[in-house]
Enzyme design. Structure first.
Site, PDB file in Angstrom:
ATOM      1  N   ASP A 274       0.823  -1.208   0.000  1.00 63.80           N
ATOM      2  CA  ASP A 274       0.000   0.000   0.000  1.00 63.80           C
ATOM      3  C   ASP A 274       0.858   1.261   0.000  1.00 63.80           C
ATOM      4  OD1 ASP A 274      -2.821   1.108   0.362  1.00 63.80           O
ATOM      5  OD2 ASP A 274      -1.694   2.119   1.961  1.00 63.80           O
ATOM      6  N   GLU A 316       0.172  -1.279  -5.002  1.00 65.34           N
ATOM      7  CA  GLU A 316      -0.960  -0.356  -4.933  1.00 65.34           C
ATOM      8  C   GLU A 316      -0.415   1.014  -5.359  1.00 65.34           C
ATOM      9  OE1 GLU A 316      -3.537   2.745  -3.576  1.00 65.34           O
ATOM     10  OE2 GLU A 316      -1.697   2.320  -2.468  1.00 65.34           O
TER      11      GLU A 316
END
Length: 650
Positions: A274, A316
């Site tokens: 992320d 991501e």
């Protein structure tokens, strides 16, 4: 270092020690090359190898077996039979059942052909607000309301036994202010203060902010926060309680490498990295997509390949297409960075086509996305947990005689229901008056107009109104299924957002949870409606029933088509009819041509044009129904309202 590694591995049988050393020999150069941002990459590589050896020694026998199997099947996540599913654990499982309840949904998932389950952030966050769980306070604990790390390990084991790989989020860019590293920094420990970007005054932060975009301008303006305990300004890209880690410090690399290996040993098979684009900071830039990001990810991946090769990385990185391909590896990093990355542009362009009934912008924009390594795969999706930002490039728009800014305004108006004739029920998220940017929240079914259609059906006062409302329901269902047909037919690894499989609408009570009240993205993060699932199963003619059947059918057909292996590139090609989106895939068994009518009106593609792409219509079959395509008298391929066609050789 060699002696320390031997000591760590000594408890293992000889063949295990040999395997580890062979993997080191295979991946050492990638590891070392990825660590060149540090002054002494050899020393950092040595530290990292010691971590890998310890994790390898402690890895369960069942996971060692998985490693061997995946080493023989490195393309497992590229295969057409693999379909993904994403959800919040507490919203997928029956309320209050936690991770144990997730295991009870396996039957539902397998009906959809799911082989990959992404559970949204479930590691221990700070108390709310915590950015939906992305402000992690402890990487080695599970949220208390969901269970324990032992429960997570048990869930991973159950899923693995059913052929489903578990994907979890690992936030690399930042930690919560309450994380032990940040607590130690606030307590005055210099070692941990160096884990963060801390400045005594605004001089350096102001110089950085001259070129930094704001991520959440509404509720978290700026990129730095004053902290009394630190007596300094700390870098906080996302929120004041999320402290950016200083990846130029090799101690930070080793800490996160150890977390990667720890999660791998819990049975996690896919790690969603992320906020990866933000790791490296450089004055005078947007501090995104810097070259060091790709180098350090390569090093992390090489280390995982040594200790736990069953694990793959998913980037991501919601950035421009020219930037996102670097997260799958370009140039000297070709195929060495992440294994998976989000194809955000595909999602944006599908919704764009459905709004304007025109495929030209999508065809141009998607065709110019650079090729990615054949060992990697796009994550393709129609919706996800996040809002939709209208990432339409101005140059792409100009290429098809459109205005980029105007088109972005149109899409925001259309999907928030403000454009005349729109049936979409989206919500505006993060309106930025300075730029005019208005992102959109909403479930796939609500954006496709199903909520409006059902409202019309409820209000229908006569037969004519009822028939019109039923027609609108049919169109909305067709839009959802067409969108997913594009996603499934594009290659890569298609992922269903929880609830889409039964056409769930926006959660009307999304703001009832106090910590969600300021974030309307929770409108499209509802609990999986089990009543709707039962309706879908019991009533195939209902909207949920038709979407449920359609999604299952797409997965079944997809699994039968080797053309959809992710190593085969998707080539968007301009169809003669702007209302048809076309994607060509050239496979050794023959070409596959996906044709998608993005309008309510019947469309036709000339037979000569189809033939030019290697598929004589009279010798082809639509894999989606098993029959030859519907041909017009002059030999053209006829497509009905919102119809997808997957043409292959008969």
């Amino acid at each position: 270092m060699h002696e320390r590694l031997e000591g760590t591995l000594r408890p293992l049988p000889a063949h295990r020690r040999t395997t580890f050393l062979l993997r080191v020999a295979r991946w050492w150069e990638d590891l070392l090359a990825g660590l060149t941002p540090y002054p002494d990459p050899l020393a950092v590589a040595g530290r990292a190898l010691e971590l890998a050896a310890s994790a390898y020694r402690d890895r369960d026998e069942e996971l060692h077996l998985l490693d061997e199997r995946r080493s023989l099947e490195p393309d497992w996540f590229q295969r057409p039979e693999v379909v993904g599913y994403a959800a919040y654990a507490e919203r997928l499982a029956p309320e209050g059942t936690g991770l144990a309840g997730v295991a009870g949904t396996v039957g539902h998932l397998k009906e959809l052909g799911v082989r990959y389950l992404h559970l949204m952030p479930l590691l221990q966050p700070r108390p709310a607000p915590n950015d939906g769980g992305y402000a992690v306070a402890d990487f080695r604990r599970v949220r208390e309301d969901l269970g324990t790390m032992e429960d997570l390990r048990a869930l991973a084991t159950t899923l693995r036994g059913e052929g489903i790989s578990l994907c979890l989020d690992l936030v690399l860019n930042h930690v919560a202010r309450e994380h032990p590293w940040a607590v130690a920094a606030r307590a005055g420990e210099e070692r941990y203060r160096a884990y963060f970007h801390v400045f005594p005054d605004r001089t350096i932060p102001d110089r950085y902010e001259a070129s930094l975009p704001e991520v959440f301008p509404d509720f978290a303006p700026g990129s730095f926060t004053w902290d009394e305990d630190l007596q300094g300004w700390v870098w906080t890209t996302f929120n004041s309680f999320q402290w950016d880690l200083a990846w130029d410090n090799p101690d930070v690399f080793c800490e996160l490498a150890d977390v990667v290996l720890f999660l791998a040993n819990q049975g996690v098979e896919v790690l969603r990295l992320d906020a990866i684009a933000f790791l490296w900071k450089r004055m005078g830039t947007a501090c995104q997509n810097e070259p060091e990001v790709h180098q350090l990810t390569q090093a992390l991946r090489a280390l995982a390949r040594i200790a736990a090769p069953a694990v793959v990385f998913k980037a991501e990185a919601i950035v421009a297409p020219d930037d996102v391909v670097h997260y799958l590896g370009q140039g000297r990093h070709h195929g060495k960075v992440s294994d998976l990355a989000y194809h955000n542009s595909l999602m944006v362009q599908v919704w764009s086509m459905l709004a304007c009934r025109d495929s030209r912008l999508a065809t141009h924009a998607l065709a110019r996305v650079p090729a990615v390594p054949s060992t990697t795969a796009w994550i393709t999706y129609l919706r996800c947990h996040d809002d939709i930002g209208w990432a339409v490039d101005d140059a792409d728009a100009r290429a098809v005689m459109a205005d980029g800014a105007g088109h972005r305004v149109f899409l925001s108006d259309y999907y928030s229901g403000q454009f005349p004739g729109s049936t979409a029920q989206g919500l505006v998220f993060q309106h930025n008056p300075a730029t005019g940017d208005r992102r959109i929240s909403g479930s796939a079914a609500s954006l496709a107009g199903l909520g409006t259609a059902l409202d019309l059906l409820d209000l229908a006062a006569n037969l004519e109104a009822q028939e019109e409302a039923v027609h609108e329901v049919d169109l909305a269902v067709a839009r959802v299924l067409l969108g997913y047909a594009v996603v499934y037919g594009f290659g890569g690894l298609p992922v269903i957002w929880s609830g889409d499989e039964v056409a769930q609408l926006n959660d009307a009570d999304w703001a009832a949870v106090p910590e969600h009240a300021g974030d309307n993205r929770w409108a499209h993060r509802p609990r999986l409606d089990r009543g709707r699932v039962r309706q879908a199963e019991a009533d195939p003619d209902s909207a949920p029933g038709r979407v449920w059947a359609g999604m299952r059918h797409l997965a079944t057909v997809r699994a039968s088509l080797p053309h959809l292996h992710a190593s085969v590139p998707a080539e968007p090609v301009a169809a003669p009819d702007r209302g048809v989106f076309a994607v060509l895939r050239r496979h050794p068994l023959g070409p596959m041509l996906g044709l998608y009518n993005v309008t309510e009106e019947p469309r036709q593609v000339p037979g000569w044009w189809v033939r030019e792409h290697g598929l004589p219509p009279e010798q082809s079959v639509d894999a989606l129904n098993g029959y030859p395509p519907n041909l017009s008298p002059d030999g053209g391929v006829h497509l009905s309202t919102y119809q997808p066609v997957w043409l292959v050789r008969a």
